[in-house]
Motif scaffolding. Sequence first.
Motif, short mmCIF file in Angstrom:
data_model
loop_
_atom_site.label_atom_id
_atom_site.label_comp_id
_atom_site.label_asym_id
_atom_site.label_seq_id
_atom_site.Cartn_x
_atom_site.Cartn_y
_atom_site.Cartn_z
N UNK A 260 9.56 35.24 -41.38
CA UNK A 260 8.35 35.52 -40.60
C UNK A 260 8.06 37.00 -40.60
N UNK A 261 8.38 37.66 -41.70
CA UNK A 261 8.13 39.09 -41.74
C UNK A 261 9.08 39.82 -40.81
N UNK A 262 8.52 40.71 -40.03
CA UNK A 262 9.36 41.52 -39.15
C UNK A 262 9.49 40.87 -37.78
N UNK A 263 10.17 39.73 -37.76
CA UNK A 263 10.45 39.04 -36.51
C UNK A 263 11.87 38.52 -36.56
N UNK A 264 12.27 37.87 -35.46
CA UNK A 264 13.60 37.26 -35.37
C UNK A 264 14.72 38.28 -35.43
N UNK A 265 14.54 39.39 -34.74
CA UNK A 265 15.64 40.38 -34.69
C UNK A 265 16.82 39.80 -33.94
N UNK A 266 16.58 38.77 -33.14
CA UNK A 266 17.72 38.24 -32.39
C UNK A 266 18.69 37.51 -33.32
N UNK A 267 18.28 37.23 -34.55
CA UNK A 267 19.30 36.74 -35.49
C UNK A 267 19.74 37.87 -36.43
N UNK A 268 18.78 38.46 -37.15
CA UNK A 268 19.14 39.51 -38.10
C UNK A 268 19.77 40.71 -37.41
N UNK A 269 19.30 41.03 -36.22
CA UNK A 269 19.86 42.16 -35.48
C UNK A 269 21.27 41.88 -35.03
#
Lengths: 35, 745
Positions: free
Chosen positions: B346-355
């Motif tokens: 989703x582009x620059x979203x879902x930092x709660x996984x990748x982060x």
Amino acid sequence: MNSTRDYETHVLVTFTIVMLVLAAGGVLQVLHLVG
Amino acid sequence: MTQELTTDTSDTTPLRIAPEGSHTGARHVAPYSGNLIRNPGHILTIPDNPRWGRVRSRYMFRTSLIALAMSLLSLALIFLGDSRWTDAAGVSLIVPGGGFLYNGWPVLFVLTWACFWLGWNFWVGFGTTVHLGLTYLVSLVGGIALVDGPRLGMEEGTTWPWVVPTLLLAAAAYVGSHLLRTVRGRARDEAMKSERTDYLTGLDPQVVASVVRSFDPPEMRPEVQSFDPVAITPGNDPQPPLPVTDGDAATVEYLLKIAMQPVSSFEGWDWGKNAVEASALRYQVTEVGCTLATLQANYLPAYPSLLEQAQQNVVAKAQEIPVWGYWYFELFFGSLKRNPDPIVGAGYQNIMFGGFLTRHLAHYEAATHDHRYDEPNALNFTWDDNRTYSYSYPEIVAHNSAAFEHAPLGMWPCEPGQVYPVCNQMGAVGTQGFGAMHGSDEWSRVEDRYLKALDVEWMKLNGDTYGHFNERLGLNVGGLTWNDETSPAFMDANQHLYMLGRTTSPEVAARMYLLGKNAETLARLPIVDGALALPRPEAVERRGLKRLLTLFPSFKHYLSGAWVDMSLSGWPTSDVVMYAAIGNMARLFGDDEVADAAIRGLDKQHLSKQHDGRPYPAVLSAITMAARARWARLYKQDDFLTARVPRYEGPLLASAPYPEVLVTYANGRDGRLVLTLEPTREAGSYRLTFERLLPDTEYAVGRTGVTFRTDQHGAGEASVPLVERQTWLIEPASTANTDRERSPE
């Protein structure tokens, strides 16, 4: 800082207009019903 | 849009983080040497910021214009339409379900608001817009369609004209109340800032100095300077982390158990029918991985074969659908897109996984110095239709870095459209940790932008930090509100900054810690005989109305959804998490006395092996927090994220029977190795193998009488009798002093 303060003012003024528009609409509707 | 933070020359707000003229990527280029605090003066200075940052202000202005347009459209329909259908449409536009009420359907009006409340909380919590949008559309279309429709107990086609002015005036009052609070809020925050400035400047310099010292690198910390991994001379008090305690052993055993189980299993984790969102697997996996890294670096550097395997298993678990598959549904319900890819889907979203994952991997690399996840396609996410999304750790970090570079608010969304600093702290430190370990610039090149956004967009006038924004509206939508005051959910992110942001924004973290009066609180804690003794929480079972009031302490909590029924976790209410949180914070901020007291108090009050092996009757997140408080004695979170954990070069315990033998300490130097071991099932003789001892040398295993000879490479093996927990010094027999053996207390 000044420009962001301006934005804050813009936001407050716009929402004030929203409030006044809604209130005016409500009052006019009351008058319409009473009248 | 993406350059707003950097090209806005009209924003004259000064950066307050780094020294003058130093806002360049050079500030945090690895290696991180010396104290992380660069400008102690900034700790005590609340930045002179605008109330709302420039980006957020623009979004707010846009939102206010949308509200104005909808209000005008509503009134146009009502006043110019001159029909019952347009009246219903006009009032539905402004108040969801208003058309139903106008049509004499109060039940549907209440139902609309129940659905709206539920949809709102899904939106805030998961970024889903479908529920909210559908509720609004159905109420709008339904309100119009029912004008001539049937009624409940009334004549068909009945309307209640009084509803129109009532709802218009109610909407005006709603907006007015927020306006009033917004205006009052500015004055209140400015007064609070003044008070806090006085408080900060009046702080005891020793307190501030103590906080600053907690940012020292390991080699400057006394407990690390004086640490000798093989110093277990009888007659002397063992130096921490020895002796290993029952609490240490129980926690190690449990964490290894849930890490070493089959990768696809989550038995013993907080998962299943009783799981609540707060303990979603993505969080637990990260915390368990980071905690195992802390264990390895501090207690078990000489036993990498098991510890690295355990950590690799946890990283493998992070690639299981139960951990990352939530994103497919969040993306669909939030943006109506179907893409399972949890990293760039989703582009620059879902930092709660990748982060979270990058923070996890930063800990792994720092503890092990193993770089297997740097290889192409090292991390694979296979969806249930067998589509696989493959990445390497550097690729995920590069994505994080690009997201920080482009995010208009300087931070990027966890859920679709919803930005939370807590997740961004995770992503920031994960990106920083990679750069520190590899000497690369993924973090340093976005650092200034991030820090400026933290100061300008995210900091309140009073020095607190916002806990959440919607990036489309610029609103803090913890409650049904658009001002800064009435949302109990995500009221601020102060705690996340001082617990997670110590390496990325150390001055801000120190300031938040001090503003929270944490140093004063730690100094006043009830410590009895070296153990923290917190008041026991009231364990009263509440039913009916009392239980409801517990879940919803106030109407604002009800509106905002700032409640989670933790009893769903299956564990009773307890203060385990308080002991853990106090210990963890004290350890990070250098108050080891309190941290040790918290762990002693925790063990005294709550150590009790549970049916699934956990050491306390508490959720996993509390157990991992307590474990880090317990184990981060030499190397703490800061060190893992700044590549300040030295590579272990000493002798190794190459293998021990697992799970029959529990190894809780393994560390050494110069051909000498200290082990603490215990049998988990029964006393017996167990085979241990060693590497990197002195070559061609006769070795003695403590006072057991067991000896073995190493080969030309320094490898050897011995079968040792093990009845209970033992601490042995394994050293050349020629120099062995059998008095060096030391049993645990």
